[in-house]
Write a protein that holds these residues in place. Structure first.
Motif, short mmCIF file in Angstrom:
data_model
loop_
_atom_site.label_atom_id
_atom_site.label_comp_id
_atom_site.label_asym_id
_atom_site.label_seq_id
_atom_site.Cartn_x
_atom_site.Cartn_y
_atom_site.Cartn_z
N ALA A 161 -11.86 3.09 5.84
CA ALA A 161 -11.81 3.78 4.55
C ALA A 161 -10.52 3.45 3.80
O ALA A 161 -10.54 3.21 2.59
N LEU A 162 -9.41 3.44 4.51
CA LEU A 162 -8.13 3.11 3.88
C LEU A 162 -8.13 1.67 3.37
O LEU A 162 -7.65 1.39 2.26
N THR A 163 -8.67 0.77 4.16
CA THR A 163 -8.74 -0.62 3.74
C THR A 163 -9.57 -0.77 2.47
O THR A 163 -9.18 -1.46 1.51
N ALA A 164 -10.71 -0.09 2.43
CA ALA A 164 -11.57 -0.15 1.24
C ALA A 164 -10.89 0.45 0.03
O ALA A 164 -10.98 -0.08 -1.09
N ALA A 165 -10.18 1.56 0.22
CA ALA A 165 -9.50 2.22 -0.90
C ALA A 165 -8.38 1.35 -1.46
O ALA A 165 -8.20 1.26 -2.68
N LEU A 166 -7.63 0.71 -0.59
CA LEU A 166 -6.55 -0.17 -1.04
C LEU A 166 -7.11 -1.39 -1.77
O LEU A 166 -6.58 -1.81 -2.79
N THR A 167 -8.19 -1.94 -1.24
CA THR A 167 -8.80 -3.12 -1.85
C THR A 167 -9.34 -2.80 -3.24
O THR A 167 -9.24 -3.61 -4.17
N ALA A 168 -9.89 -1.58 -3.40
CA ALA A 168 -10.48 -1.18 -4.68
C ALA A 168 -9.44 -0.73 -5.70
O ALA A 168 -9.77 -0.53 -6.86
N GLY A 169 -8.18 -0.55 -5.26
CA GLY A 169 -7.15 -0.10 -6.19
C GLY A 169 -7.25 1.36 -6.55
O GLY A 169 -6.90 1.76 -7.67
N CYS A 170 -7.74 2.19 -5.64
CA CYS A 170 -7.84 3.63 -5.89
C CYS A 170 -6.46 4.19 -6.28
O CYS A 170 -5.44 3.77 -5.73
N PHE A 171 -6.44 5.13 -7.22
CA PHE A 171 -5.14 5.60 -7.73
C PHE A 171 -4.37 6.39 -6.70
O PHE A 171 -3.13 6.50 -6.78
N TYR A 172 -5.08 6.95 -5.70
CA TYR A 172 -4.40 7.70 -4.65
C TYR A 172 -5.06 7.36 -3.32
O TYR A 172 -6.29 7.39 -3.20
N VAL A 173 -4.22 7.02 -2.33
CA VAL A 173 -4.70 6.75 -0.98
C VAL A 173 -3.77 7.49 -0.03
O VAL A 173 -2.58 7.18 0.06
N GLY A 174 -4.31 8.49 0.67
CA GLY A 174 -3.49 9.28 1.58
C GLY A 174 -4.13 9.39 2.95
O GLY A 174 -5.35 9.28 3.09
N ALA A 175 -3.29 9.61 3.97
CA ALA A 175 -3.81 9.70 5.33
C ALA A 175 -3.04 10.76 6.11
O ALA A 175 -1.81 10.84 6.04
N LEU A 176 -3.79 11.56 6.85
CA LEU A 176 -3.21 12.60 7.69
C LEU A 176 -2.60 11.98 8.93
O LEU A 176 -3.09 10.98 9.45
N GLY A 177 -1.52 12.58 9.42
CA GLY A 177 -0.90 12.09 10.65
C GLY A 177 0.61 12.09 10.56
O GLY A 177 1.18 12.09 9.47
N SER A 178 1.24 12.07 11.72
CA SER A 178 2.70 12.06 11.78
C SER A 178 3.25 10.70 11.37
O SER A 178 2.49 9.73 11.21
N ILE A 229 0.98 -3.71 -0.30
CA ILE A 229 -0.26 -2.95 -0.50
C ILE A 229 -0.29 -1.75 0.45
O ILE A 229 -0.66 -0.64 0.06
N LEU A 230 0.11 -1.97 1.70
CA LEU A 230 0.13 -0.87 2.67
C LEU A 230 1.08 0.24 2.26
O LEU A 230 0.86 1.41 2.60
N SER A 231 2.12 -0.10 1.51
CA SER A 231 3.09 0.92 1.09
C SER A 231 2.47 1.93 0.12
O SER A 231 3.07 2.98 -0.12
N ARG A 232 1.28 1.65 -0.39
CA ARG A 232 0.62 2.59 -1.30
C ARG A 232 0.01 3.78 -0.55
O ARG A 232 -0.34 4.77 -1.17
N ILE A 233 -0.14 3.65 0.77
CA ILE A 233 -0.71 4.76 1.53
C ILE A 233 0.32 5.88 1.61
O ILE A 233 1.45 5.67 2.05
N ARG A 234 -0.07 7.07 1.22
CA ARG A 234 0.83 8.23 1.26
C ARG A 234 0.59 8.97 2.57
O ARG A 234 -0.44 9.60 2.76
N ALA A 235 1.58 8.82 3.45
CA ALA A 235 1.46 9.45 4.77
C ALA A 235 2.86 9.77 5.28
O ALA A 235 3.78 8.96 5.10
N PRO A 236 3.03 10.93 5.90
CA PRO A 236 2.05 12.01 6.05
C PRO A 236 1.54 12.49 4.70
O PRO A 236 2.30 12.61 3.75
N ILE A 237 0.26 12.77 4.64
CA ILE A 237 -0.41 13.09 3.39
C ILE A 237 0.12 14.41 2.80
O ILE A 237 0.49 15.33 3.53
N GLY A 238 0.17 14.48 1.46
CA GLY A 238 0.55 15.71 0.78
C GLY A 238 2.03 15.82 0.50
O GLY A 238 2.86 15.16 1.14
#
Length: 228
Positions: A153-170, A190-199
Motif C-alpha cells: 500500500a505504501l509503495t502504491a501511494a508513493l508511486t501515485a503521488g498521494c498528498f499524504y502517506v503515513g504509517a503506524l509503528g515505532s 521518495i521514501l522520505s515522504r512517508i510520515r512515521a510514526p504516523i500523526g
C-alpha cells in the motif's frame, strides 16, 4: 461561462484534476488554469493559495480584479487495516468530508458490522488499490503493522503521488520498513515522504487520540504542505 471553457472544466473534473476558472471582473479574458500549470501565471501566488485552501476568491492584481473559481476534487482517505484506530479515524474523517475506503484482507477485522458507513474492501492492497485509482488528492494511512499488507500500500501511494502517506509503528519499525522498501528500488527522497510514526506528536495514547493526531497531520499537509 464560455462553452469551450465549461467543456474543458468538466473534462478535468472527471479526471479528478484541480482546476480554476479565472474571470476578470472588468473586461474579457476568461481562462482555465490547471493546478499543474500555475507556475509562471500572472496570478500564480493567488492561484496557489486558492488551490491550497480549496476556496474560490476575488483577488486584485495590477489594478484589476479577478474572480478565481476553484474546483478541487473531494479528498479521499484510504485506510489500510481495519483496526481499532481505523474505526475512530473513519468516523472522524467522514465528519471532515473525506471519502473513506478501508482495505484489509483479514475478514475477521474487515466486517460491515464494524464499519457500516464506509467503503470496505476485504482484499489485499495490491488487488484493491488499482480499482480505487490513487491520486494526489488521496491520503493513505497504513495501520496494520504487517509488512505484507502495509508495504504494498505504501509503495502504491508513493508511486501515485498521494498528498499524504503515513504509517503506524515505532522509529525502529519504520527504519526496518525503509530498508525493505529501499531494497525494492524506491529512492530515498521518495521514501522520505512517508510520515512515521504516523500523526502529530501530541502524546496520543488511545485509538481515538491517535486518530485525532493522524487527521491533524493530514490536514496540516493538505492545507500547508507542498502545492497540489
Amino acid at each position: 461561462m464560455r462553452l469551450d471553457i465549461l467543456s474543458a472544466l468538466n473534462r478535468e473534473r472527471e479526471k479528478r484534476s484541480a482546476v480554476a476558472v479565472v474571470t476578470p471582473l472588468t473586461g474579457e479574458g476568461q481562462r482555465l488554469v490547471l493546478a499543474d500549470a500555475v507556475t509562471g501565471d500572472p496570478l500564480a501566488e493567488d492561484l496557489s493559495r486558492a488551490f491550497r485552501a480549496g476556496r474560490s476568491r476575488i483577488v486584485a492584481h495590477e489594478g484589476g480584479e479577478y474572480f478565481i473559481d476553484v474546483h478541487v476534487p473531494s479528498p479521499r482517505l484510504v485506510i489500510i487495516g481495519a483496526v481499532h484506530i481505523a474505526q475512530a479515524l473513519a468516523a472522524m474523517g467522514e465528519r471532515l468530508g473525506y471519502d473513506i475506503t478501508i482495505i484489509d484482507p483479514r475478514t475477521a477485522f474487515a466486517s460491515p458490522e464494524r464499519f457500516p458507513t464506509v467503503v470496505l474492501r476485504a482484499q489485499w492492497p495490491e488487488d484493491a488499490l488499482p480499482d480505487i485509482g490513487l491520486d494526489r488528492f488521496t491520503a493513505v494511512a497504513a495501520l496494520t503493522h504487517d509488512p505484507r499488507i502495509d508495504d504494498p500500500a505504501l509503495t502504491a501511494a508513493l508511486t501515485a503521488g498521494c498528498f499524504y502517506v503515513g504509517a503506524l509503528g515505532s522509529r525502529k519499525t519504520h527504519a526496518r520498513r525503509l530498508e525493505r522498501l529501499a531494497e525494492q528500488g524506491i529512492p530515498a527522497d521518495i521514501l522520505s515522504r512517508i510520515r512515521a510514526p504516523i500523526g502529530l506528536a501530541i502524546g496520543a495514547i488511545s485509538p481515538e487520540e491517535i486518530a485525532v493526531s493522524i487527521l491533524a497531520e493530514i490536514t496540516q499537509v493538505l492545507r500547508k504542505g507542498e502545492d497540489l
